[in-house]
Motif scaffolding. Structure first.
Motif, PDB file in Angstrom:
ATOM      1  N   UNK A 184     -18.655  14.463  -1.303  1.00 35.40           N
ATOM      2  CA  UNK A 184     -17.954  13.047  -1.416  1.00 35.40           C
ATOM      3  C   UNK A 184     -18.502  12.157  -0.034  1.00 35.40           C
ATOM      4  N   UNK A 185     -18.168  12.628   1.259  1.00 34.94           N
ATOM      5  CA  UNK A 185     -18.589  11.876   2.226  1.00 34.94           C
ATOM      6  C   UNK A 185     -19.146  13.031   3.000  1.00 34.94           C
ATOM      7  N   UNK A 186     -20.427  12.909   3.669  1.00 37.72           N
ATOM      8  CA  UNK A 186     -20.550  13.851   4.534  1.00 37.72           C
ATOM      9  C   UNK A 186     -19.898  13.888   6.269  1.00 37.72           C
ATOM     10  N   UNK A 187     -19.999  14.957   6.673  1.00 39.84           N
ATOM     11  CA  UNK A 187     -19.184  14.944   8.042  1.00 39.84           C
ATOM     12  C   UNK A 187     -19.452  13.993   9.026  1.00 39.84           C
ATOM     13  N   UNK A 188     -20.624  13.576   9.094  1.00 42.45           N
ATOM     14  CA  UNK A 188     -21.194  12.589   9.988  1.00 42.45           C
ATOM     15  C   UNK A 188     -20.449  11.036   9.615  1.00 42.45           C
ATOM     16  N   UNK A 189     -20.671  10.670   8.389  1.00 40.90           N
ATOM     17  CA  UNK A 189     -20.115   9.373   7.667  1.00 40.90           C
ATOM     18  C   UNK A 189     -18.506   9.549   7.964  1.00 40.90           C
ATOM     19  N   UNK A 190     -18.041  10.657   7.625  1.00 42.25           N
ATOM     20  CA  UNK A 190     -16.485  11.076   7.842  1.00 42.25           C
ATOM     21  C   UNK A 190     -16.093  10.660   9.286  1.00 42.25           C
ATOM     22  N   UNK A 191     -16.746  11.270  10.213  1.00 43.00           N
ATOM     23  CA  UNK A 191     -16.562  11.261  11.635  1.00 43.00           C
ATOM     24  C   UNK A 191     -16.652   9.644  12.112  1.00 43.00           C
ATOM     25  N   UNK A 192     -17.708   8.930  11.490  1.00 46.33           N
ATOM     26  CA  UNK A 192     -17.757   7.615  11.911  1.00 46.33           C
ATOM     27  C   UNK A 192     -16.550   6.833  11.470  1.00 46.33           C
ATOM     28  N   UNK A 193     -16.334   7.002  10.243  1.00 45.88           N
ATOM     29  CA  UNK A 193     -15.138   6.057   9.659  1.00 45.88           C
ATOM     30  C   UNK A 193     -13.718   6.590  10.347  1.00 45.88           C
ATOM     31  N   UNK A 194     -13.574   7.902  10.765  1.00 45.15           N
ATOM     32  CA  UNK A 194     -12.295   8.379  11.508  1.00 45.15           C
ATOM     33  C   UNK A 194     -12.258   7.237  12.853  1.00 45.15           C
ATOM     34  N   UNK A 195     -13.579   7.589  13.484  1.00 49.25           N
ATOM     35  CA  UNK A 195     -13.575   6.808  14.755  1.00 49.25           C
ATOM     36  C   UNK A 195     -13.034   5.321  14.395  1.00 49.25           C
ATOM     37  N   UNK A 196     -13.430   4.640  13.235  1.00 52.14           N
ATOM     38  CA  UNK A 196     -13.039   3.274  13.083  1.00 52.14           C
ATOM     39  C   UNK A 196     -11.556   3.235  12.790  1.00 52.14           C
ATOM     40  N   UNK A 197     -11.199   3.819  11.815  1.00 53.09           N
ATOM     41  CA  UNK A 197      -9.733   3.948  11.243  1.00 53.09           C
ATOM     42  C   UNK A 197      -8.731   4.474  12.037  1.00 53.09           C
ATOM     43  N   UNK A 198      -9.141   5.681  12.949  1.00 54.54           N
ATOM     44  CA  UNK A 198      -8.101   6.418  13.471  1.00 54.54           C
ATOM     45  C   UNK A 198      -8.933   6.770  15.164  1.00 54.54           C
ATOM     46  N   UNK A 199      -8.860   5.800  15.852  1.00 54.27           N
ATOM     47  CA  UNK A 199      -9.720   5.671  16.871  1.00 54.27           C
ATOM     48  C   UNK A 199      -8.986   6.622  18.061  1.00 54.27           C
ATOM     49  N   UNK A 200      -7.607   6.997  17.838  1.00 53.26           N
ATOM     50  CA  UNK A 200      -7.256   7.884  18.973  1.00 53.26           C
ATOM     51  C   UNK A 200      -7.246   9.549  18.348  1.00 53.26           C
ATOM     52  N   UNK A 201      -7.936   9.558  17.151  1.00 48.94           N
ATOM     53  CA  UNK A 201      -8.174  11.079  16.855  1.00 48.94           C
ATOM     54  C   UNK A 201      -9.581  11.377  17.354  1.00 48.94           C
ATOM     55  N   UNK A 202      -9.841  12.201  18.188  1.00 55.14           N
ATOM     56  CA  UNK A 202     -11.080  12.803  18.612  1.00 55.14           C
ATOM     57  C   UNK A 202     -11.647  13.783  17.758  1.00 55.14           C
ATOM     58  N   UNK A 203     -13.224  13.716  17.686  1.00 54.42           N
ATOM     59  CA  UNK A 203     -13.719  14.390  16.590  1.00 54.42           C
ATOM     60  C   UNK A 203     -14.531  15.182  17.113  1.00 54.42           C
ATOM     61  N   UNK A 204     -14.377  16.321  16.377  1.00 50.46           N
ATOM     62  CA  UNK A 204     -15.413  17.873  17.096  1.00 50.46           C
ATOM     63  C   UNK A 204     -16.325  17.978  15.521  1.00 50.46           C
ATOM     64  N   UNK A 205     -17.547  18.100  15.549  1.00 50.63           N
ATOM     65  CA  UNK A 205     -18.373  18.425  14.699  1.00 50.63           C
ATOM     66  C   UNK A 205     -18.651  20.043  14.883  1.00 50.63           C
ATOM     67  N   UNK A 206     -17.987  20.508  13.795  1.00 42.94           N
ATOM     68  CA  UNK A 206     -18.158  22.159  13.558  1.00 42.94           C
ATOM     69  C   UNK A 206     -19.095  22.523  12.544  1.00 42.94           C
ATOM     70  N   UNK A 207     -20.158  23.222  12.770  1.00 42.00           N
ATOM     71  CA  UNK A 207     -21.154  23.250  11.773  1.00 42.00           C
ATOM     72  C   UNK A 207     -21.956  24.796  12.140  1.00 42.00           C
ATOM     73  N   UNK A 208     -22.647  25.227  11.170  1.00 42.65           N
ATOM     74  CA  UNK A 208     -23.756  26.351  11.197  1.00 42.65           C
ATOM     75  C   UNK A 208     -24.781  25.671  11.592  1.00 42.65           C
TER      76      UNK A 208
END
Length: 221
Positions: free
Chosen positions: A59-83
């Motif tokens: 539906x929305x890949x993690x990179x796009x989701x992270x970018x959107x989170x930084x826009x709509x929930x700027x107080x939430x720090x994002x950690x990319x967790x991946x293989x």
């Protein structure tokens, strides 16, 4: 208590990460998502301190989701967790504003350390990822040094001090203690520095500090 959003499309991965986090009484998983769009919605609804986000999701890949989170929930720090540890994923994750990048194959202690670091306002890269970034920077440091020095030329002495400590991997609280100022003042300085340098996150600012010669490469967590 550090409140966490866990976003991964594999239920078994979420269960494993949840088990690791559940062993720490200071960490709480407040929401889980199996796709990127749901993750963004939950970030808006729950306002977690940290979001652990897988890069490859439906539906929305993690990179796009992270970018959107930084826009709509700027107080939430994002950690990319991946293989995936390829350099292009690392660069893209940092570019969208992620505060951390961890490999699923890493030590569980790295996960706990990373969550605490970004929740405290610092940045965190898996040691393997940090080494990749530092190696890349070392290879082109001379060519980018002059540009980085020009970018920091407009900073005040105090802003440069804060940038140096930020580049060395210190959190806002640690910088405040080192400079004998309150943490709120550090946050204000960091925000101003981001604006002056035109960067989105602490890792990008730290890279400029490194390229300008303010800190050695070992500054990353």
């Amino acid at each position: 208590m550090i409140r966490i959003l866990l976003a991964d499309d594999e239920a078994m991965i979420r269960a494993g990460v949840r088990a690791i986090l559940g062993a720490d009484p200071e960490l709480e998983v407040v929401a889980e998502a199996g796709d990127g769009r749901a993750a963004v919605d939950l970030a808006i609804g729950h306002r977690p301190d940290v979001a652990l986000v897988d890069i490859r999701m439906p539906k929305l890949d993690g990179l796009a989701a992270a970018a959107e989170m930084r826009r709509v929930a700027p107080d939430t720090a994002v950690i990319m967790l991946t293989t995936f540890g390829e350099d292009d994923y690392i660069a893209k994750a940092l570019d969208v504003g992620a505060s951390g990048f961890l490999l699923k194959s890493g030590d569980p202690r790295e996960l706990l350390a990373g969550i605490r670091a970004v929740a405290d306002g610092a940045a965190y890269l898996s040691p393997k990822v940090a080494q990749r970034v530092i190696t890349q920077l070392a290879g082109g440091r001379l060519g980018r040094g002059a540009v980085a020095r020009d970018r920091i030329a407009g900073l005040t002495d105090r802003e440069r001090e804060v940038l140096t400590l930020l580049g060395a991997g210190l959190s806002n609280a640690e910088i405040a203690k080192r400079l004998f100022i309150v943490e709120g003042t550090v946050k204000a300085y960091v925000s101003t520095i981001f604006g002056r340098l035109d960067v989105r996150n602490r890792v990008q600012a730290a890279i400029i500090a490194y390229e300008a010669g303010l800190v050695p490469g070992e500054g990353y967590h």
